[in-house]
Design an enzyme around this catalytic site. Sequence first.
Site, short mmCIF file in Angstrom:
data_model
loop_
_atom_site.label_atom_id
_atom_site.label_comp_id
_atom_site.label_asym_id
_atom_site.label_seq_id
_atom_site.Cartn_x
_atom_site.Cartn_y
_atom_site.Cartn_z
N THR A 72 0.84 -1.21 0.00
CA THR A 72 0.00 0.00 0.00
C THR A 72 0.87 1.26 0.00
OG1 THR A 72 -1.71 -1.18 1.20
CG2 THR A 72 -1.82 1.23 1.27
N ASN A 103 -5.42 -9.19 -8.28
CA ASN A 103 -5.53 -9.96 -7.04
C ASN A 103 -6.78 -10.83 -6.99
OD1 ASN A 103 -6.32 -7.11 -6.98
ND2 ASN A 103 -7.23 -7.56 -5.01
N GLN A 115 0.86 -9.10 -6.26
CA GLN A 115 0.39 -10.48 -6.42
C GLN A 115 1.29 -11.30 -7.36
OE1 GLN A 115 -1.91 -12.05 -4.77
NE2 GLN A 115 -2.95 -10.34 -3.76
N SER A 152 5.30 -6.84 -1.98
CA SER A 152 4.92 -6.96 -0.57
C SER A 152 5.35 -8.31 -0.02
CB SER A 152 3.40 -6.79 -0.45
OG SER A 152 2.99 -6.98 0.87
N HIS A 180 4.04 -10.12 2.68
CA HIS A 180 3.13 -11.11 3.29
C HIS A 180 2.37 -11.96 2.27
CE1 HIS A 180 -0.99 -9.12 3.11
NE2 HIS A 180 -0.22 -8.08 2.82
N THR A 215 12.90 4.86 10.56
CA THR A 215 13.81 3.74 10.87
C THR A 215 13.30 2.44 10.26
OG1 THR A 215 14.35 4.87 12.92
CG2 THR A 215 14.97 2.55 12.78
N CYS A 223 -10.56 -7.34 1.02
CA CYS A 223 -11.06 -6.10 1.59
C CYS A 223 -12.59 -6.08 1.67
CB CYS A 223 -10.61 -4.90 0.77
SG CYS A 223 -8.89 -4.97 0.38
N1 PLP Z 1 -1.75 -4.42 -4.31
C1 PLP Z 1 -2.31 -5.62 -4.48
C2 PLP Z 1 -2.54 -6.13 -5.86
C3 PLP Z 1 -2.68 -6.40 -3.38
O1 PLP Z 1 -3.24 -7.59 -3.56
C4 PLP Z 1 -2.42 -5.88 -2.08
C5 PLP Z 1 -2.82 -6.66 -0.88
O2 PLP Z 1 -3.85 -7.28 -0.86
C6 PLP Z 1 -1.82 -4.63 -1.96
C7 PLP Z 1 -1.50 -3.92 -3.10
C8 PLP Z 1 -1.52 -4.03 -0.62
O3 PLP Z 1 -0.34 -4.62 -0.09
P1 PLP Z 1 -0.06 -4.58 1.49
O4 PLP Z 1 -1.08 -5.48 2.11
O5 PLP Z 1 1.32 -5.06 1.64
O6 PLP Z 1 -0.23 -3.16 1.92
#
Ligand code: PLP
Length: 375
Positions: free
Chosen positions: A70, A146, A174, A194, A196, A232, A320
């Site tokens: 994000t 996603n 993704q 990302s 996670h 940091t 979401c």
């Molecule tokens: N972009 C996409 C395509 C995602 O699937 C997600 C998370 O679901 C994000 C951005 C946001 O990433 P983060 O959860 O690391 O903020």
Amino acid sequence: MIYFDHNATTPILDEIQEVMQEAMSRFWGNPSSAHRMGKEAHWKLENCRERLASLLRVKSKEVYFTSGGTEADNLAILGSLQTNSGNIVVSAFEHPAIFAAARHAEKQGVELRIVPIKENGQISLEKLEDLVDDKTQIVSIMFANNEIGTVQPYNEIGKIVKRYNNILHSDAVQAFGKVPLNIQENLIDSVSVSSHKIYGPKGCGAIYIDENCTINPRTFGGGQEKNVRTGTQNLPAIMGFVRAAEIAFHNMEKEKEKLCFLTNYMFDKISTKNKNIIRNGDSIKRIPGTLNISIPGVVSGNIVETLNEMDIFISGGSACDSASAKPSQTLLALGRNREEAIAGVRVSLGRFSTQEEVDLFVEKITHVIAVERDS
Ligand code: PLP
């Protein structure tokens, strides 16, 4: 328990937890401190940057660590704006991390132009060509969606965007670790990733920014990450993230084969046992592991909830808004009608998913669909 929601998030591997544990007990110094504790943390941080850069096949000075996808997306969109005029071009099914940032820019006076999606889940290249011009400040097209997993035609996208020498951003949250990004060949200027989504910790990610591209900071402070993303750094998370990325790259081909097989097998079984199942998105040009289907006659939220009671976890649309009975914007964008868009579920398999789990899942969802369609 069957966890088929890997696009929402993935479990943290034991090996990554160990890496992070070691980082927390040994490298807790502030990477900006001048003494040995700081220097050791700094070396670890720079080692992580080099290793991530090498996976992305870019220079390490072009990699900046962030708090996740994000933040990286927001930075790319809002940080690239040089004026409050002109336009931004984004696809119709960007993640809210891009879309909400673009809407924010719109409020400041920048025109928001939206590229429509074709039925196979790829953007319309013809429309992209029409929308991009010499007033475009940034084009943002996600590498893979996603919800439906479709990979975008990047070799073409880059060429179109570069006709006007515009900045091209790719949300690859993704796609990273699942398919090659080929950043240089695809003429991409900035990329968000990302941790996670690839078995690393949450709250950690990175942005690649081409050395010739200027992105203005959105936060101000001590000047870490060359002032692009000050604050940091979270070294334990970064060390876990980068190790998780290396493991994902190492397993990419093997996992692709297994997950493509399992998702196709799952779709064939579901559509044999249930009438009128629609597969959403291209069945070949996609990240392995993602299967999105519409099940007309049901509300996706009800399917998700009933499966949840059986300890089976999938998602209706994106994480979401999975609990809502609202139609998926992504499915509407690729031309599904309202009923089909309300009836879309996303099943996302991961590294440890098995054929036995798929068999059990198909049995359970078939039962749930029958009950829902009869009620
Ligand atoms: N972009 C996409 C395509 C995602 O699937 C997600 C998370 O679901 C994000 C951005 C946001 O990433 P983060 O959860 O690391 O903020």
